[in-house]
Design an enzyme around this catalytic site. Structure first.
Site, short mmCIF file in Angstrom:
data_model
loop_
_atom_site.label_atom_id
_atom_site.label_comp_id
_atom_site.label_asym_id
_atom_site.label_seq_id
_atom_site.Cartn_x
_atom_site.Cartn_y
_atom_site.Cartn_z
N TYR A 56 109.87 -60.12 72.43
CA TYR A 56 110.03 -58.96 73.57
C TYR A 56 109.67 -57.56 72.96
O TYR A 56 110.37 -56.91 72.13
CB TYR A 56 111.53 -58.87 73.89
CG TYR A 56 111.87 -60.06 74.87
CD1 TYR A 56 111.23 -61.33 74.96
CD2 TYR A 56 113.46 -60.41 74.93
CE1 TYR A 56 111.62 -62.25 75.65
CE2 TYR A 56 113.95 -61.42 75.26
CZ TYR A 56 112.96 -62.32 75.89
OH TYR A 56 113.54 -63.55 76.63
N PRO A 208 117.90 -65.85 87.53
CA PRO A 208 118.53 -66.32 88.65
C PRO A 208 117.81 -65.84 90.19
O PRO A 208 117.84 -66.39 91.09
CB PRO A 208 119.95 -65.57 88.63
CG PRO A 208 119.62 -64.44 87.69
CD PRO A 208 118.75 -65.01 86.74
N ALA A 210 114.58 -66.06 90.24
CA ALA A 210 113.40 -66.93 90.04
C ALA A 210 112.13 -66.04 89.77
O ALA A 210 111.09 -66.01 90.59
CB ALA A 210 113.12 -67.76 91.40
N LEU A 214 113.27 -64.42 94.60
CA LEU A 214 114.69 -64.16 95.50
C LEU A 214 114.81 -62.75 95.53
O LEU A 214 116.04 -62.34 95.52
CB LEU A 214 115.56 -65.43 94.68
CG LEU A 214 115.28 -66.58 94.97
CD1 LEU A 214 116.37 -67.44 93.99
CD2 LEU A 214 115.35 -67.12 96.44
#
Length: 339
Positions: A56, A208, A210, A214
């Site tokens: 990252y 969560p 996606a 979402l």
């Protein structure tokens, strides 16, 4: 609003909060000062675990996390990952003993700590014997450099093989598996979750929302939303493509369900991800303080049985719209950009 560490990480006995702070955005899509502010706000709100990776920001995320947790390290369950390529040298990647023993020292230095609570193989490495990887990680546990180790986006058959190898060779078996899990990415329910529960593996669910599907922006007739990740996987977020139509239809129906239930779509998505009994904690990746606040609120939502049944009618259990959503397949050039 303060979260409580009341969820158990698999067979370890370690207590985690429902949410784990994911650090992928820090040093990549967020500058250092704001990243530190978000990390401190998350810790002040009770979050006890942080997950990052050496790739990252090519190590920048680990450096920022290390700076932010200075003076609070003992109160934090600190996790990072290895195996993605660092720099342009193809030897600086993978799950070989040679790379792991170097990568762990580099991560410890960047994070400013003498041990990691959790060290995870970011992706399977087809070039390296799984036994060699398990032996090396077991050695690191025994040396005290890591407390636990795990895998990320490993298929169920490799999870079974890992536990078989550990038992056969007297090794420490993996403690965790990190996997994408959301209302639109439910493939893990078919095989990974049953295997994880059988072996007492703690599941850290990520994505969560996606990858933004979402967020509430993906609606039928709503046009093409902007996405910071659109350049990573061409076509993954293009609502005009036929392969994305079923996902768009489902996202729209879930948004309407959230509205009917008096919830935000983020509430519905995070509440759903936390409901499965295999999931120990859900990794969130806020880019702003407002994002963090929305996630914290959503972590307190308890979905009714009726709402869960309606979710299953929209997206059947085990559904996987696109293979790319499993996180297992990405071009070599995207290795350093892995989630």
């Amino acid at each position: 609003m303060t979260l409580e560490p009341g969820r158990v990480l698999g067979r370890t006995g370690v207590l985690l909060t429902p949410l784990t702070l994911g650090a992928m955005n820090f040093g990549r899509w967020q500058d250092e000062d704001e990243s530190v502010r978000i990390i401190h706000a998350a810790l002040d709100a009770g979050i006890t675990s942080i997950d990052t990776a050496d790739v990252y920001g090519q190590g920048r995320s680990e450096e920022i996390v290390g700076k932010a947790v200075r003076g609070r390290r003992d109160d934090i369950f600190l996790a990072t990952k290895f195996s993605g390529r660092l720099g342009d040298d193809p030897r600086q990647a993978g799950t070989s003993r040679r790379w792991i023993v170097r990568a762990v020292e580099d991560s410890l230095r960047r994070l400013g700590t003498d041990h990691l609570d959790l060290y995870q193989a970011h992706r399977p490495d087809p070039r390296t014997s799984l036994l060699e990887t398990l032996q090396t990680l077991s050695d690191l546990v025994r040396q005290g450099k890591i407390r636990y180790y795990g895998t990320s986006v490993f298929p169920a058959h490799q999870l079974v093989e890992a536990h078989w190898l550990a038992e056969k060779h007297g090794l420490i078996a993996p403690h965790t598996e990190q996997v994408p899990y959301s209302l639109l990415v439910r493939g893990a329910e078919r095989e990974v979750f049953p295997v994880a529960r059988k072996y007492g593996v703690g599941v850290l669910g990520y994505g969560p929302l996606a990858a933004g599907w979402l967020s509430g922006k993906y609606r039928i007739g709503g046009g093409q939303p902007d996405s910071a990740r659109a350049d990573l996987v061409p076509g993954r977020f293009d609502v005009s493509l036929e392969r994305n139509h079923r996902k768009l239809t489902a996202a729209d129906a879930l948004a309407r369900l959230a509205e009917d239930s008096g919830l935000s779509l983020v509430d519905l998505a995070v509440g759903f991800a936390l409901t499965h009994p295999a999931v120990s904690s859900v990794i969130i990746g806020p880019r702003t303080s407002d994002h963090l606040a929305a996630y914290l609120k959503a972590a307190t939502v308890e979905l009714t049985e009726d709402t869960l049944d309606r979710i299953d009618e929209i997206v059947s259990p085990g559904t996987q719209f696109l293979e790319r959503d499993t996180g297992r397949e990405f071009p070599v050039r995207d290795n350093r950009k892995a989630r």
